[in-house]
Each structure stands twice: as C-alpha cells, then as structure tokens.
Design a protein around this motif. Structure first.
Motif, PDB file in Angstrom:
ATOM      1  N   TRP A  81       0.848  -1.187   0.000  1.00  0.00           N
ATOM      2  CA  TRP A  81       0.000   0.000   0.000  1.00  0.00           C
ATOM      3  C   TRP A  81       0.881   1.233   0.000  1.00  0.00           C
ATOM      4  O   TRP A  81       1.801   1.349   0.799  1.00  0.00           O
ATOM      5  N   ARG A  82       0.616   2.160  -0.918  1.00  0.00           N
ATOM      6  CA  ARG A  82       1.485   3.319  -1.040  1.00  0.00           C
ATOM      7  C   ARG A  82       0.748   4.650  -0.939  1.00  0.00           C
ATOM      8  O   ARG A  82       1.363   5.713  -1.028  1.00  0.00           O
ATOM      9  N   HIS A  83      -0.571   4.602  -0.730  1.00  0.00           N
ATOM     10  CA  HIS A  83      -1.338   5.853  -0.717  1.00  0.00           C
ATOM     11  C   HIS A  83      -1.392   6.466   0.677  1.00  0.00           C
ATOM     12  O   HIS A  83      -1.528   5.755   1.663  1.00  0.00           O
ATOM     13  N   ARG A  84      -1.327   7.789   0.709  1.00  0.00           N
ATOM     14  CA  ARG A  84      -1.473   8.484   1.978  1.00  0.00           C
ATOM     15  C   ARG A  84      -2.912   8.968   2.171  1.00  0.00           C
ATOM     16  O   ARG A  84      -3.350   9.179   3.291  1.00  0.00           O
ATOM     17  N   HIS A  85      -3.641   9.156   1.086  1.00  0.00           N
ATOM     18  CA  HIS A  85      -5.022   9.623   1.149  1.00  0.00           C
ATOM     19  C   HIS A  85      -5.937   8.665   0.389  1.00  0.00           C
ATOM     20  O   HIS A  85      -5.481   7.915  -0.469  1.00  0.00           O
ATOM     21  N   ILE A  86      -7.245   8.766   0.692  1.00  0.00           N
ATOM     22  CA  ILE A  86      -8.268   8.106  -0.127  1.00  0.00           C
ATOM     23  C   ILE A  86      -9.210   9.205  -0.588  1.00  0.00           C
ATOM     24  O   ILE A  86     -10.114   9.623   0.144  1.00  0.00           O
ATOM     25  N   LEU A  87      -8.948   9.707  -1.798  1.00  0.00           N
ATOM     26  CA  LEU A  87      -9.769  10.806  -2.304  1.00  0.00           C
ATOM     27  C   LEU A  87     -10.786  10.299  -3.316  1.00  0.00           C
ATOM     28  O   LEU A  87     -11.891  10.804  -3.404  1.00  0.00           O
ATOM     29  N   ASP A  88     -10.383   9.295  -4.089  1.00  0.00           N
ATOM     30  CA  ASP A  88     -11.321   8.622  -4.984  1.00  0.00           C
ATOM     31  C   ASP A  88     -10.729   7.249  -5.302  1.00  0.00           C
ATOM     32  O   ASP A  88      -9.566   6.972  -4.991  1.00  0.00           O
ATOM     33  N   VAL A  89     -11.546   6.407  -5.939  1.00  0.00           N
ATOM     34  CA  VAL A  89     -11.048   5.075  -6.299  1.00  0.00           C
ATOM     35  C   VAL A  89     -10.268   5.078  -7.594  1.00  0.00           C
ATOM     36  O   VAL A  89      -9.599   4.091  -7.922  1.00  0.00           O
ATOM     37  N   ASP A  90     -10.314   6.195  -8.354  1.00  0.00           N
ATOM     38  CA  ASP A  90      -9.720   6.161  -9.692  1.00  0.00           C
ATOM     39  C   ASP A  90      -8.207   5.984  -9.684  1.00  0.00           C
ATOM     40  O   ASP A  90      -7.634   5.577 -10.687  1.00  0.00           O
ATOM     41  N   VAL A  91      -7.549   6.318  -8.569  1.00  0.00           N
ATOM     42  CA  VAL A  91      -6.089   6.163  -8.522  1.00  0.00           C
ATOM     43  C   VAL A  91      -5.660   4.807  -7.958  1.00  0.00           C
ATOM     44  O   VAL A  91      -4.468   4.522  -7.873  1.00  0.00           O
ATOM     45  N   LEU A  92      -6.633   3.996  -7.564  1.00  0.00           N
ATOM     46  CA  LEU A  92      -6.278   2.681  -7.018  1.00  0.00           C
ATOM     47  C   LEU A  92      -6.101   1.685  -8.163  1.00  0.00           C
ATOM     48  O   LEU A  92      -6.980   1.554  -9.023  1.00  0.00           O
ATOM     49  N   SER A  93      -4.967   0.989  -8.161  1.00  0.00           N
ATOM     50  CA  SER A  93      -4.781  -0.093  -9.126  1.00  0.00           C
ATOM     51  C   SER A  93      -5.638  -1.273  -8.695  1.00  0.00           C
ATOM     52  O   SER A  93      -6.111  -1.341  -7.549  1.00  0.00           O
ATOM     53  N   TRP A  94      -5.853  -2.205  -9.605  1.00  0.00           N
ATOM     54  CA  TRP A  94      -6.667  -3.355  -9.227  1.00  0.00           C
ATOM     55  C   TRP A  94      -6.041  -4.143  -8.068  1.00  0.00           C
ATOM     56  O   TRP A  94      -6.747  -4.509  -7.115  1.00  0.00           O
ATOM     57  N   PRO A  95      -4.733  -4.368  -8.073  1.00  0.00           N
ATOM     58  CA  PRO A  95      -4.154  -5.069  -6.910  1.00  0.00           C
ATOM     59  C   PRO A  95      -4.359  -4.292  -5.612  1.00  0.00           C
ATOM     60  O   PRO A  95      -4.526  -4.897  -4.552  1.00  0.00           O
ATOM     61  N   GLU A  96      -4.341  -2.974  -5.676  1.00  0.00           N
ATOM     62  CA  GLU A  96      -4.591  -2.193  -4.462  1.00  0.00           C
ATOM     63  C   GLU A  96      -6.040  -2.365  -3.994  1.00  0.00           C
ATOM     64  O   GLU A  96      -6.310  -2.462  -2.791  1.00  0.00           O
ATOM     65  N   ILE A  97      -6.945  -2.391  -4.952  1.00  0.00           N
ATOM     66  CA  ILE A  97      -8.345  -2.641  -4.578  1.00  0.00           C
ATOM     67  C   ILE A  97      -8.471  -4.029  -3.934  1.00  0.00           C
ATOM     68  O   ILE A  97      -9.156  -4.206  -2.926  1.00  0.00           O
ATOM     69  N   GLU A  98      -7.772  -4.984  -4.505  1.00  0.00           N
ATOM     70  CA  GLU A  98      -7.781  -6.335  -3.921  1.00  0.00           C
ATOM     71  C   GLU A  98      -7.221  -6.319  -2.499  1.00  0.00           C
ATOM     72  O   GLU A  98      -7.714  -7.013  -1.615  1.00  0.00           O
ATOM     73  N   LEU A  99      -6.182  -5.543  -2.280  1.00  0.00           N
ATOM     74  CA  LEU A  99      -5.608  -5.445  -0.932  1.00  0.00           C
ATOM     75  C   LEU A  99      -6.641  -4.886   0.050  1.00  0.00           C
ATOM     76  O   LEU A  99      -6.776  -5.370   1.184  1.00  0.00           O
ATOM     77  N   VAL A 100      -7.386  -3.885  -0.404  1.00  0.00           N
ATOM     78  CA  VAL A 100      -8.453  -3.345   0.448  1.00  0.00           C
ATOM     79  C   VAL A 100      -9.479  -4.441   0.753  1.00  0.00           C
ATOM     80  O   VAL A 100      -9.918  -4.604   1.901  1.00  0.00           O
ATOM     81  N   MET A 101      -9.834  -5.217  -0.260  1.00  0.00           N
ATOM     82  CA  MET A 101     -10.830  -6.277  -0.061  1.00  0.00           C
ATOM     83  C   MET A 101     -10.323  -7.325   0.952  1.00  0.00           C
ATOM     84  O   MET A 101     -11.061  -7.758   1.837  1.00  0.00           O
ATOM     85  N   HIS A 102      -9.072  -7.714   0.809  1.00  0.00           N
ATOM     86  CA  HIS A 102      -8.515  -8.722   1.713  1.00  0.00           C
ATOM     87  C   HIS A 102      -8.390  -8.180   3.139  1.00  0.00           C
ATOM     88  O   HIS A 102      -8.630  -8.896   4.109  1.00  0.00           O
TER      89      HIS A 102
END
Lengths: 354, 354, 354
Positions: free
Chosen positions: B27-48
């Motif tokens: 995980w490399r993001h400091r903010h969550i401003l929208d989902v558009d900057v999340l890569s699919w693996p990052e979205i998967e990390l959120v899901m897990h």
C-alpha cells in the motif's frame, strides 16, 4: 452485595423485600421499554444492582470494564441534555464505546423509515440502543427489528422507564425505612401528557405506595377511568386522582412536581403559566401541608417559579440532584443487566453484525 | 489471511485475483480521495484487509489496538448519519480517539477559509481527517494542506470512494463465485448528480463488470459522452448508458437503486416523485426482469415508495444492510492501511504537530 | 523537566525566571476563570507544565493516563470549533472521558436556570467543567455552585484565560531569548469587545511586555481610563492605547490581529469591513514597520482580507498554527494541574457524586 463487573454472568441476587417475597430471581429481559413488564423481584434486582453501581461511582476512578468493546448507540429524536448525558456517562463508566445520533424528527415521517434507521444503526455495529422518540410506542417498533437491546429513553406521552426506576431508587434511599409500602406519594402537574407520571404509576403502585395524582382537571382527563379500572383488577395498583391540591398534599411523604410544557397553553388546556403557578405551583406554604420530612422531587428541567418555587427547589428536603446522580447509577445497572442477557442468549432472530 | 493488528507494519498480501494477476502489492497511498487512482491489486488489498476486519467484527469484543492514541477527526460540512457514524465506529473499533466536527457550510465561503480550517484541525492534533463537503474537489484541496491522511467521505457530485469500495465488497461477497467479471450491474436513478455512481463507475469497470447506467434522460446528461470516450481509451472501463429500464434490467446480476433528491424537482429535472416512481421505481415486477438471484442494493437512506418499493427494500435478495455493515469493515481497512503509510513515511511536508 | 503523568501528585517545579524570582511554587487553584488571579510563578508553572505536555504530544502515541476515569464535561453556550476541540483533544490525550454539551443560549434565560444546569451537570458525574458562555461572569457563577473545577473557555467580552496563556507560551517559545521583558507587543483590532485582549492585558503586562493596544477609537472606548488607572497602582501593568497604527507597529516584536465581528457594523461602531481593512488591516506594507523578525499572531478564526491580509496570514513569521497546537498543550497542562488540586483537597463544599 458484590458484582464481578468484569465478568459476563449476571449474578442471582437474594431479594427479600416486600411486597413480594422471593428468594432468587434471574434477569430475563432483553429490552427496557417500560416498567410495566418488570416483576417486583426484577425491580428489586435493578435496585440492588444500582447499589453496586453507586459503590463504583464512589471510587476515585469510577470506571469498570464490564461493557468494554460494546457499542452503545444513543439515538434521540427529541432534544435532551439530562437523559442523553446520563446514558452516555453510564455507558462510558462501564467502558462501552458510545455513539451519539441526534435525529431530527422531521426526517422520519413514516414507520418504514424508522425501521430502516433501526436496521442501519444495527448494521453500523450498535449492540445496545438507547432511544428517545416523540411518538408513543416507537421503541417497541424498534425492538421488533433490532437484534440487540433497546432502552427506552422516553417515547411520546407513553413511558420513561429509567426515570421511574431512578425515582423509585431515590425514594427508597431517602425514606426512613427504605420502603414505599403505605407511603403517600403525590405527583403534581400535567399528568395527562407525562410519560414520567405514566411509568411512575406502574412502579410506585407495585412498590405499595399510596399514590395520588393531582393537577388541573384538563390535565387529568381519562385518568379517573384508569384508576377505577385498575382498582377492579386483582394485583393491580390503586391510585387517587384529584384536582384538590390540599387533599393531595395533606400528610404526603413525597411530592413530585412535573415540568409544565408551554405547548399546553397553545392547545387551550392551560390558561397561563401564571395561573398554573398560582393554583398548583409547589410553594413553601403548600409544602407545609405535607409531612415535616416529606421529600421534594422533580424530573427536571425545572421551570422555577412555575411548577416549583425557587425556595422549594433548593429546600433541604429537595432530592432533585440525587435523582440526577442516581439516574447514572440506575442506567449503569440496566445496561449491565441487559448486557448479561445478550451474552447468555445471543442477539435476537434479526441477528447483529451479520 | 492474518493481520497483526497491534503492529505498525502493513503486510504484503498475496493477491491472485482477475482481472490483473499480481503476486504482491504494497500500500502506497497516503489519502483516499477517490477510487480512480487505485490499481486493481490495491483494490484487492483493500478487499482482503476488509476480510480481516470482518473477522475482528465477529469477535465478542470487536476492538483492536491498531490505532491506539491516534486522532481521527471527522469534519462534515453536510449532514450525514450513516457515513459519519460508520467512520466513527470504524475508528473506535481500531481504538483511535475520534473528534466530530459538524461544520455549517455557510461558515466556509472561500477556499482560503477551508485551508485555514484544515491547518487548524491539523494543529489541533488530527492525524487522519475524514471529510465530507458539498463542493466537488474540496478534499483534494484539504490533502494539499494536511500533513496526515485525508479520507473523502463524499464531495459534491464528484466522488464517494468508501461507498464504492463497500459496494464492491458486498457484491463480491454475495455473488456466487466472488467475481464481478462479466456480471451485469445496473445503477438506476439520478446518475448525473450522484457521487456514488461516479465512484462506482471506476471500481466496477475495473472489476470487469458489464455496467449499465439507467435513469431519466435529464439525469444522464453527458454520461453518453463519458462512456464513448472511456471506451476509446485502452484499459479504461466500458459501460452502457440508457433510459430503457427494461433493457437495463434484463438478466441483471445486480440492481442498485440510488436515492432521488427532492431538490431535483425544484430545478426542473424531474416532474414529480410520483412520476419518477411510476417510470423508474424499482418494483417487484421490474425486478423480475433481472436474474432470479439478482442482488438488490441501495446506498441509503431510502425513499421507500419512490426509487424502491418497500417489498423490494426488504426482499430476501436485498443486501442493503450488508452494505452498511461491510461499510464499517471497509473503513476500518482503509484507516488501517493509511495509518501504515503514515508510520512508514511520516507525515507530509506540511508536518503535523509542529 | 519530568512529570509523572500517571501519578496523582502535582510536582513542585523549580521556577527561576524573571520578573519574579522564586524557588518553588505549588499549584493552589481549583478553577481557571481568568489569568488575573495567577501569580507570575504560577504562570511560570503553567508554562513549564506545558513544556512537558509538548513532549507528550511529540510521542508516536501522545496519550498518557493522567486523568483516566475522570469526567471532563464541555458545556458551550456559544458555537465554537477551535476552542471546544482543543479542550476535547487535551482531555482525551490525558485519557479523560469527555462529554460534549452544546447548549442553546436561548434555553438559559435566568441565572437560576444556569445554576440548575451546573448542579445537574455535576450530578451527572462531571468532575471538570469547561464552559463558554455569552454572558460575562457566567463561569464565576458556575464555580460558586460546582464541586469540581471550572475552566473558562470564554465568557462574553470578559475573559479567555486559556487563549492568553497559549499566546504567552507561543511568544516565549518563538522570541529569541524566551522572555517578554521589554518586548513591544501590539494587539490590533476590536479591543473593546475582545475577551482575548482583556485576558492578554493581564498576562502580557505581568510578563513585563511593552504592550500597545491599537484600533479605531470607537473600539478602544474606556481603555485609556483603564490604562491610566492601572499605571497608578504599584505592581500593576502599564500599557499604551492608541489609534495611530504606525506608532503602534513601529519596531514591534509581536503583532496580534484580532477577529473583526460583523455585528460591530450593525451597532454603528464600524462603517464597513472594507474601511476597517483599509485603515487597520495588517498588510505586508504595515508589517514592514515592525522589527524584521516580528511575530504575527491571530486567535482565529481569521477573516482573511479584513483584519489580516492573506499573505501576512501565511507569512513565515506567522505563528498562528503554533498558537493552535500550543493551545492543546496549555489546556493539557491546566487540566493536569487542576486535577492535582482536586485530588489533594477534594471537591468543594457542594460535594460531587454524592
């Protein structure tokens, strides 16, 4: 009496107090919607548990881990400081996490929406829900749809069970032998629209008090019929209804003045606050009709100079701040007892946390 | 999957799910401003990570010390119960200290003032800032000036990333094989003014769904152009835009109805709620066009009888309360992941706590 | 300096700072109602305790158990974000339980009602009461009836002691040798209606500063008389009062701009915000009259472009966010010192919890 406040089991407590002698009683309720479903031994259990909570409150650090990690959500559809803060402090003293939601009544126009709100609050993690609502019966609807415990913090004109229990506790604590049996208790004011009066009728008659309800005739409407119907049912409480203030106050052990709402004048039920104060306001002169050591009570907030004179409100016999501090202890006791029920039997059929 | 929730490091999690196969992701993001900057693996990390948080929520005491001593400030310029409480419960479940600030939009008239507020909130100790604002982009401005992490709780018509992530999680949890690839998902209602729809377009197309946006033509304006532009860019998601309700619902796997705001009628975009309900309300009859096991979703709060019929809202296929409870878990996951970023890299150049 | 923040005793701290040399001082106050009753060694003790709290705030987990299980109630009769949150964060950093009460001024029309509220809040468990009220002197009335500690969070035009102490701390922290003696400090704006100015007059003259109060003549009314009366009393502070902005700013070490309230124009005291900005707004040009390293301060919230130009508000010499973050540390220090007094001497004659 000792409670293991860190443990999950609710102890069976020996209860040997009139009017109903019993040896032991276990707490079986999941909700506190009104006092009318509590047996006398159950009311005694609440009183004894409150004793234990008062011991906790007397400690330098009055915090115990009983509800650690539990989510207590306080959902109030009517403005309130006293009751809301009392529940909040009670829950925090038991180490619960507290979420406050101040809901505008206007956003809930249909019963379906209330059910949606209750389902949402539960899905958000609420395990115990303290609720105040302007519509009588709303907490019952909530309890039908909520998987945890619902505590009624006041619904319309219907019920205010925690107020009735703290009133009872305060009277027992302050009356000479700790018993209400045969004691003359007067509730004075707008009985018709008072959830405080309605819940107190149940608990005070169950405690064996000689209960008198007194106020202007327009604010007693229908209560005579309730009184006479109640008197015909074996085991039900008896109480007097009168507009004769002197008869009501004569030799009273307890006088409880209720808050007069200004809305009553708009609806034509009261001519003016000044006239109410002149005819039914609790003054020192009128208090002199009661027993010399009679207690003065008020659920608050007070309109000083209207239903109660300032010198009565601060009289040495006034136990009004005792009511407030006992309120925290009673609510701690109820949260504690309900949490025990949830732990033994699990949440309702609706489930919680999915 | 096991997370050490008391520890500070964020684990690298094996992610092996389509459409993008990857072995590990940090995980490399400091903010969550929208989902558009999340890569699919990052979205998967959120899901897990959300899976792990759901395990925490299933415990008798659903509290872990991950964010102990952290200050999470919830700054909402628009009224909200659901999202505000969800973040509050999520933060408290992670043992953070939560500060609520309900800011009246009226007191913030200029961009400079918002920046001053953000600087003040940080100086007051906020390390993570959850923000809802009526102006699209406001959380981006906040992130430019805040030394900790900003989580967008909804900005104007622009984005509502945590809602999109909880929607995605709920679909994966409830769809037979846990995948959105090729699944027909219909979002129904006022797409034009919906930040929920806008964020969902990104995450659902990234998940490989066959996404359909449906509503009155006045509430779809401009979306056709977005759809066709998006379809021309390699790697970008494709979606359909239509006012043909039957075509949209036919064989759908998921139907998500959006809340209709009454303001839309004042602006002339909708003739009446009754007409909207008649033409686009999700009824049982219309739901029958979808697959027999189609999921029914709604971000809440529902106008029952308008965009969704009461018997659809409480249908066995409705997963609306699942959305709410998953929302707490998703927000716990995001707070946890962001806190890890802050700990490894420290706050931004603005610094925090001086 | 080391404080045992988990222990109950308040340490005696060596204080050896001008203008009053003393060896040791013990904290003896139960309330913080204004700075005028604090001796210089007591102010020094607050400053040193604040140093220790800043060390706590610099830790990764800035939470200490000093006030664990204590109830801090924040009762605000006026809207506030900055001061309310500052006290809330300070109390939570010390592990206290915090209860927020936002009281509408309208519900308190009589002094008796305020006293009832104070008694109720205490009976609900409040041990420390942070109070803001629109009426000057209200916290003094509260202190007369509250068994614990009262902290004035601002009363009418009268006093804002925690603001004065955080201002003093920030100046000492940022001025080259950490001393105010002989330093020229200018407070600029609506002095007449400012509780911030009024409390700062006491603490800054006690610190030995060369204090200048500057603003339109209509907003300085009566202050000349205070200044000349004060100058005649031995040991009292001296300060200048002037509408000559250039004379005030010349060679200043600190310039503090105050917020201009729009209500002043309704009452005819100010012609317009534009005219105020033109004549007294703190611009870069005007700041150039002060010393090259002069500090710029503002209690917030700022009207940028009115009493302070945007480029001055964000100037490298501006210490406005330092004021905010030091405010948390100063309030932690005060809560800590007051709690020690309560523990050694017990609550007042009114008693609490009992």
């Amino acid at each position: 009496m000792t409670l293991e406040l860190g443990a999950s089991a609710v102890p069976s407590v020996p209860v040997d107090v009139p009017p109903l002698p019993v040896a032991e009683v276990a707490w079986r309720h999941r909700h506190i919607l009104d006092v009318d479903v509590l047996s006398w031994p159950e009311i005694e259990l609440v009183m004894h548990t409150t004793d234990a909570m008062k011991e906790v409150l007397a400690r330098p650090i009055s915090k115990v881990p009983a509800l650690r990690g539990r989510n207590v959500t306080i959902l109030f559809y009517e403005a309130s400081t006293r009751t809301r803060v009392s529940f909040e402090v009670a829950a925090k003293n038991l180490s619960a996490d507290v979420v406050n939601i101040a809901a505008a009544s206007s956003s809930v126009s249909k019963g379906e929406s209330l059910v949606d709100t209750i389902r949402t609050v539960e899905a958000l993690g609420a395990q115990m829900l303290v609720m105040r609502h302007g519509v009588s019966g709303a907490p019952y609807l909530a309890a039908d749809h909520f998987g945890g415990s619902v505590l009624n913090g006041g619904d319309g004109w219907h019920a205010h069970p925690t107020q009735a229990l703290l009133d009872l506790y305060t009277m027992r604590e302050r009356l000479p032998d700790g018993s209400l049996v045969g004691r003359k208790v007067v509730i004075l004011g707008d009985i018709l629209h008072s959830r405080v009066a309605r819940s107190n009728i149940w608990s005070l008659t169950a405690a064996g008090a000689d209960l008198w309800l007194c106020g202007p005739a327009t604010l007693l409407r229908g209560l005579e019929r309730w009184a006479s119907a109640s008197a015909r049912i074996p085991g039900h409480g008896r109480f007097q209804v009168t507009s004769d203030l002197s008869a009501a106050l004569a030799d009273a052990d307890v006088v409880m003045a209720l808050r007069i709402q200004k809305e009553r004048m708009a609806s034509g039920l009261l001519p003016s606050l000044r006239e109410y104060a002149a005819r039914f306001g609790l003054t020192l002169d009128r208090l002199a009709l009661a027993k010399p050591d009679a207690l003065v009570m008020h659920p608050g907030p007070m309109n000083e100079g209207v239903e109660i004179a300032p010198d009565v409100a601060t009289h040495p016999r006034a136990v009004i701040t005792d009511q407030v501090s006992n309120g925290v202890a009673v609510r701690m006791a109820l949260l504690y007892l309900l949490a025990g029920t949830l732990e033994r039997h699990g949440p309702g059929e609706e489930g919680h946390r999915g």
